[in-house]
Design a protein around this motif. Structure first.
Motif, PDB file in Angstrom:
ATOM      1  N   CYS A  99      -4.786   1.278  -2.683  1.00 38.23           N
ATOM      2  CA  CYS A  99      -3.905   1.552  -1.782  1.00 38.23           C
ATOM      3  C   CYS A  99      -4.344   1.751  -0.223  1.00 38.23           C
ATOM      4  CB  CYS A  99      -2.958   2.968  -2.000  1.00 38.23           C
ATOM      5  SG  CYS A  99      -2.169   3.053  -3.459  1.00 38.23           S
ATOM      6  N   LEU A 100      -5.392   2.468  -0.264  1.00 40.18           N
ATOM      7  CA  LEU A 100      -6.113   2.425   1.171  1.00 40.18           C
ATOM      8  C   LEU A 100      -6.867   1.337   1.415  1.00 40.18           C
ATOM      9  CD1 LEU A 100      -7.271   4.303   3.338  1.00 40.18           C
ATOM     10  CD2 LEU A 100      -9.429   4.571   2.137  1.00 40.18           C
TER      11      LEU A 100
ATOM     12  N   CYS B  88       2.647   1.669  -3.242  1.00 40.59           N
ATOM     13  CA  CYS B  88       1.687   1.935  -4.523  1.00 40.59           C
ATOM     14  C   CYS B  88       1.595   3.519  -4.634  1.00 40.59           C
ATOM     15  CB  CYS B  88       0.392   1.063  -4.700  1.00 40.59           C
ATOM     16  SG  CYS B  88       0.827  -0.319  -5.222  1.00 40.59           S
ATOM     17  N   ALA B  89       1.100   3.899  -3.299  1.00 40.12           N
ATOM     18  CA  ALA B  89       0.823   5.487  -3.031  1.00 40.12           C
ATOM     19  C   ALA B  89       2.145   6.150  -3.386  1.00 40.12           C
ATOM     20  CB  ALA B  89       0.561   5.639  -1.571  1.00 40.12           C
TER      21      ALA B  89
ATOM     22  N   TRP C 115      -6.727   3.774  -7.954  1.00 41.09           N
ATOM     23  CA  TRP C 115      -5.409   3.635  -7.553  1.00 41.09           C
ATOM     24  C   TRP C 115      -5.190   3.718  -5.975  1.00 41.09           C
ATOM     25  CZ3 TRP C 115      -1.276   1.217  -9.979  1.00 41.09           C
ATOM     26  CH2 TRP C 115      -0.104   1.324  -9.271  1.00 41.09           C
ATOM     27  N   TYR C 116      -5.502   5.192  -5.672  1.00 39.38           N
ATOM     28  CA  TYR C 116      -5.456   5.318  -3.948  1.00 39.38           C
ATOM     29  C   TYR C 116      -6.541   4.637  -3.288  1.00 39.38           C
ATOM     30  CZ  TYR C 116      -2.190   8.791  -5.082  1.00 39.38           C
ATOM     31  OH  TYR C 116      -0.877   9.641  -5.360  1.00 39.38           O
TER      32      TYR C 116
ATOM     33  N   GLY D 236       0.843  -1.190   0.050  1.00 35.36           N
ATOM     34  CA  GLY D 236       0.025   0.016   0.065  1.00 35.36           C
ATOM     35  C   GLY D 236       0.829   1.242  -0.032  1.00 35.36           C
ATOM     36  N   THR D 237       1.897   1.248   0.890  1.00 37.95           N
ATOM     37  CA  THR D 237       2.698   2.514   0.891  1.00 37.95           C
ATOM     38  C   THR D 237       3.462   2.829  -0.443  1.00 37.95           C
ATOM     39  OG1 THR D 237       4.161   1.307   2.250  1.00 37.95           O
ATOM     40  CG2 THR D 237       2.666   2.694   3.605  1.00 37.95           C
TER      41      THR D 237
ATOM     42  N   ARG E  54       2.650   6.198  -7.152  1.00 41.28           N
ATOM     43  CA  ARG E  54       1.591   6.850  -7.938  1.00 41.28           C
ATOM     44  C   ARG E  54       1.976   8.509  -7.776  1.00 41.28           C
ATOM     45  NH1 ARG E  54      -1.421   7.552 -12.182  1.00 41.28           N
ATOM     46  NH2 ARG E  54      -3.235   8.752 -12.003  1.00 41.28           N
ATOM     47  N   TYR E  55       2.172   8.709  -6.549  1.00 42.46           N
ATOM     48  CA  TYR E  55       2.770  10.191  -6.366  1.00 42.46           C
ATOM     49  C   TYR E  55       3.837  10.571  -7.070  1.00 42.46           C
ATOM     50  CZ  TYR E  55       3.789  14.106  -3.832  1.00 42.46           C
ATOM     51  OH  TYR E  55       3.859  15.645  -3.455  1.00 42.46           O
TER      52      TYR E  55
END
Length: 154
Positions: A120-121, A93-94, A116-117, A90-91, A97-98
């Motif tokens: 991640c959540l 991918c976040a 996407w987010y 999750g972290t 993406r950022y």
């Protein structure tokens, strides 16, 4: 009450595993915008493999592959191992993406970013649910309610 909490924890864990697999598909869809095709393929393959392995650990859905998962990916059978996988996925991918959005000035679909987010959540929530399940197992064993009592650190 306890049964309801266990069901919610199980559902959140399975949701985290499915979100990891969906993030893999989203990563494949984003390959056209990726700077490195090989990195994108490796990221997608790792997310898909991790998601399916954790889904097996959460639900025992793939009966034929349980022994393979047990022998080669034992972390997926323990709530703490799944929690670490979900948090890491999750972290990552976040953050990926950022960085990708910051790197490319071209506008992308806000719906894609939302999906996407959301994945991640869900992965992070699945990690929290797996940590909660791990804590419950340890508490149950410490109180003497667990079978065996000798596997306290598992």
């Amino acid at each position: 009450m306890s049964n309801s909490a266990e069901e919610c924890t199980s559902l959140a864990g399975a949701g985290g595993a499915l979100a990891m697999a969906v993030a893999s598909v989203l990563s494949l869809l984003d390959l056209a915008f990726a700077a490195s095709l090989l990195r994108g393929l490796a990221e997608s393959a790792l997310l898909l493999l991790s998601g399916l392995i954790c889904l097996q650990g959460e639900t025992r859905l793939f009966y034929r592959y349980h022994l393979v998962v047990q022998e080669n990916f034992g972390f997926a059978l323990k709530p703490l191992g799944r929690a670490a996988t979900y948090f890491l996925g999750g972290t990552y991918c976040a953050g990926a993406r950022y960085a990708a959005v910051a790197e490319v000035a071209a506008s992308r679909s806000p719906f894609f970013g939302l999906l996407w987010y959301t994945c991640c959540l869900l992965m992070i929530l699945g990690g929290g649910a797996s940590l909660w399940a791990w804590h419950g197992e340890r508490r149950n064993i410490a109180l003497g309610g667990g079978a065996g009592g000798s596997d306290f650190d598992a």
